[in-house]
Motif scaffolding. Structure first.
Motif, PDB file in Angstrom:
ATOM      1  N   MET A  99       0.857  -1.178   0.000  1.00  9.81           N
ATOM      2  CA  MET A  99       0.000   0.000   0.000  1.00  9.81           C
ATOM      3  C   MET A  99       0.899   1.236   0.000  1.00  9.81           C
ATOM      4  O   MET A  99       1.893   1.285   0.698  1.00  9.81           O
ATOM      5  CB  MET A  99      -0.874  -0.017   1.259  1.00  9.81           C
ATOM      6  N   GLY A 100       0.536   2.215  -0.781  1.00  7.70           N
ATOM      7  CA  GLY A 100       1.320   3.447  -0.843  1.00  7.70           C
ATOM      8  C   GLY A 100       0.729   4.534   0.033  1.00  7.70           C
ATOM      9  O   GLY A 100      -0.373   4.422   0.569  1.00  7.70           O
ATOM     10  N   ARG A 101       1.463   5.593   0.152  1.00  8.69           N
ATOM     11  CA  ARG A 101       1.033   6.738   0.944  1.00  8.69           C
ATOM     12  C   ARG A 101       0.007   7.566   0.170  1.00  8.69           C
ATOM     13  O   ARG A 101      -0.049   7.519  -1.053  1.00  8.69           O
ATOM     14  CB  ARG A 101       2.232   7.622   1.269  1.00  8.69           C
ATOM     15  N   ILE A 102      -0.760   8.345   0.905  1.00  2.00           N
ATOM     16  CA  ILE A 102      -1.622   9.365   0.318  1.00  2.00           C
ATOM     17  C   ILE A 102      -0.975  10.695   0.653  1.00  2.00           C
ATOM     18  O   ILE A 102      -0.593  10.940   1.799  1.00  2.00           O
ATOM     19  CB  ILE A 102      -3.052   9.300   0.894  1.00  2.00           C
ATOM     20  N   LEU A 103      -0.838  11.545  -0.343  1.00  2.00           N
ATOM     21  CA  LEU A 103      -0.189  12.838  -0.161  1.00  2.00           C
ATOM     22  C   LEU A 103      -1.206  13.940  -0.408  1.00  2.00           C
ATOM     23  O   LEU A 103      -1.869  13.946  -1.451  1.00  2.00           O
ATOM     24  CB  LEU A 103       0.989  12.960  -1.123  1.00  2.00           C
ATOM     25  N   ALA A 104      -1.368  14.826   0.563  1.00  2.00           N
ATOM     26  CA  ALA A 104      -2.332  15.926   0.459  1.00  2.00           C
ATOM     27  C   ALA A 104      -1.602  17.233   0.189  1.00  2.00           C
ATOM     28  O   ALA A 104      -0.519  17.478   0.725  1.00  2.00           O
ATOM     29  CB  ALA A 104      -3.149  16.053   1.744  1.00  2.00           C
ATOM     30  N   ILE A 105      -2.219  18.054  -0.647  1.00  2.62           N
ATOM     31  CA  ILE A 105      -1.623  19.310  -1.074  1.00  2.62           C
ATOM     32  C   ILE A 105      -2.609  20.449  -0.815  1.00  2.62           C
ATOM     33  O   ILE A 105      -3.725  20.427  -1.319  1.00  2.62           O
ATOM     34  CB  ILE A 105      -1.270  19.248  -2.581  1.00  2.62           C
ATOM     35  N   ASP A 106      -2.160  21.411  -0.017  1.00  2.00           N
ATOM     36  CA  ASP A 106      -2.927  22.643   0.196  1.00  2.00           C
ATOM     37  C   ASP A 106      -2.237  23.710  -0.650  1.00  2.00           C
ATOM     38  O   ASP A 106      -1.327  24.390  -0.196  1.00  2.00           O
ATOM     39  CB  ASP A 106      -2.947  23.021   1.677  1.00  2.00           C
ATOM     40  N   GLU A 109       9.656   7.466  -2.025  1.00  2.00           N
ATOM     41  CA  GLU A 109       8.404   7.064  -1.381  1.00  2.00           C
ATOM     42  C   GLU A 109       7.369   6.633  -2.416  1.00  2.00           C
ATOM     43  O   GLU A 109       7.300   7.202  -3.502  1.00  2.00           O
ATOM     44  CB  GLU A 109       7.831   8.212  -0.541  1.00  2.00           C
ATOM     45  N   ASN A 110       6.567   5.657  -2.034  1.00  3.49           N
ATOM     46  CA  ASN A 110       5.489   5.180  -2.889  1.00  3.49           C
ATOM     47  C   ASN A 110       4.207   5.947  -2.535  1.00  3.49           C
ATOM     48  O   ASN A 110       3.690   5.815  -1.429  1.00  3.49           O
ATOM     49  CB  ASN A 110       5.292   3.679  -2.677  1.00  3.49           C
ATOM     50  N   VAL A 111       3.723   6.746  -3.466  1.00  8.82           N
ATOM     51  CA  VAL A 111       2.492   7.511  -3.265  1.00  8.82           C
ATOM     52  C   VAL A 111       1.453   6.972  -4.240  1.00  8.82           C
ATOM     53  O   VAL A 111       1.699   6.885  -5.436  1.00  8.82           O
ATOM     54  CB  VAL A 111       2.726   9.025  -3.508  1.00  8.82           C
ATOM     55  N   GLU A 112       0.297   6.603  -3.711  1.00  8.57           N
ATOM     56  CA  GLU A 112      -0.727   6.031  -4.582  1.00  8.57           C
ATOM     57  C   GLU A 112      -1.885   6.988  -4.882  1.00  8.57           C
ATOM     58  O   GLU A 112      -2.706   6.695  -5.740  1.00  8.57           O
ATOM     59  CB  GLU A 112      -1.249   4.716  -4.029  1.00  8.57           C
ATOM     60  N   LEU A 113      -1.913   8.131  -4.189  1.00 10.98           N
ATOM     61  CA  LEU A 113      -3.007   9.073  -4.415  1.00 10.98           C
ATOM     62  C   LEU A 113      -2.577  10.472  -3.999  1.00 10.98           C
ATOM     63  O   LEU A 113      -1.949  10.640  -2.951  1.00 10.98           O
ATOM     64  CB  LEU A 113      -4.237   8.658  -3.596  1.00 10.98           C
ATOM     65  N   PHE A 114      -2.914  11.456  -4.834  1.00 11.50           N
ATOM     66  CA  PHE A 114      -2.763  12.861  -4.474  1.00 11.50           C
ATOM     67  C   PHE A 114      -4.130  13.397  -4.084  1.00 11.50           C
ATOM     68  O   PHE A 114      -5.113  13.192  -4.801  1.00 11.50           O
ATOM     69  CB  PHE A 114      -2.262  13.701  -5.660  1.00 11.50           C
TER      70      PHE A 114
END
Length: 136
Positions: free
Chosen positions: A1-8, A48-53
């Motif tokens: 499972m990858g990370r979720i990365l949030a952007i403001d 890093e493995n990111v699966e969703l922005f």
């Protein structure tokens, strides 16, 4: 499972938050200059493995897009072109800046520390991410 990365995403600064690999905990990562966001993300994704922005979606109280949405749309296009394999979801970000400021007060930060707008942006990104995790 990858990370979720949030952007403001902001005109000057952009707050970034990320989950752990199990997508349980949301943590503030950093605040970067908006002009450097794509470069920062490229570097971050090397390790890093990111699966969703998740990208904050600014709205008015009547649910219509706010003026800053016009700044975000070109960024979304660039994000999608640069990272075509990572899906992008939008999350309502109404009141996150006010909530971030209140969080700073509640955590006991002194007045001069609360003037740190970069910290407000990072906390806002964390709140966007937390709201998404709660809704899952």
């Amino acid at each position: 499972m990858g990370r979720i990365l949030a952007i403001d995403y902001g005109k000057v600064r952009t707050g970034i938050a990320v989950t752990d690999e199990l997508q349980i905990i949301a943590s503030g990562l950093t605040t970067v200059s908006t002009k450097d966001v794509i470069v920062f993300l490229k570097d971050y994704l090397l390790n890093e493995n990111v699966e969703l922005f998740l990208v904050g979606e600014p709205k008015q109280l009547d649910n219509t897009p706010s003026e800053s949405e016009a700044l975000i749309l070109p960024f979304l296009e660039k994000l999608e072109k640069t990272f075509p394999k990572i899906p992008i979801k939008r999350v309502d970000e109404r009141f996150t800046s006010k909530m971030a400021f209140q969080t700073m007060i509640d955590s006991g930060l002194k007045k001069n520390q609360r003037k740190n707008k970069a910290l407000v942006d990072e906390i806002s990104a964390t709140l966007i991410l937390q709201s998404y995790l709660y809704s899952k």
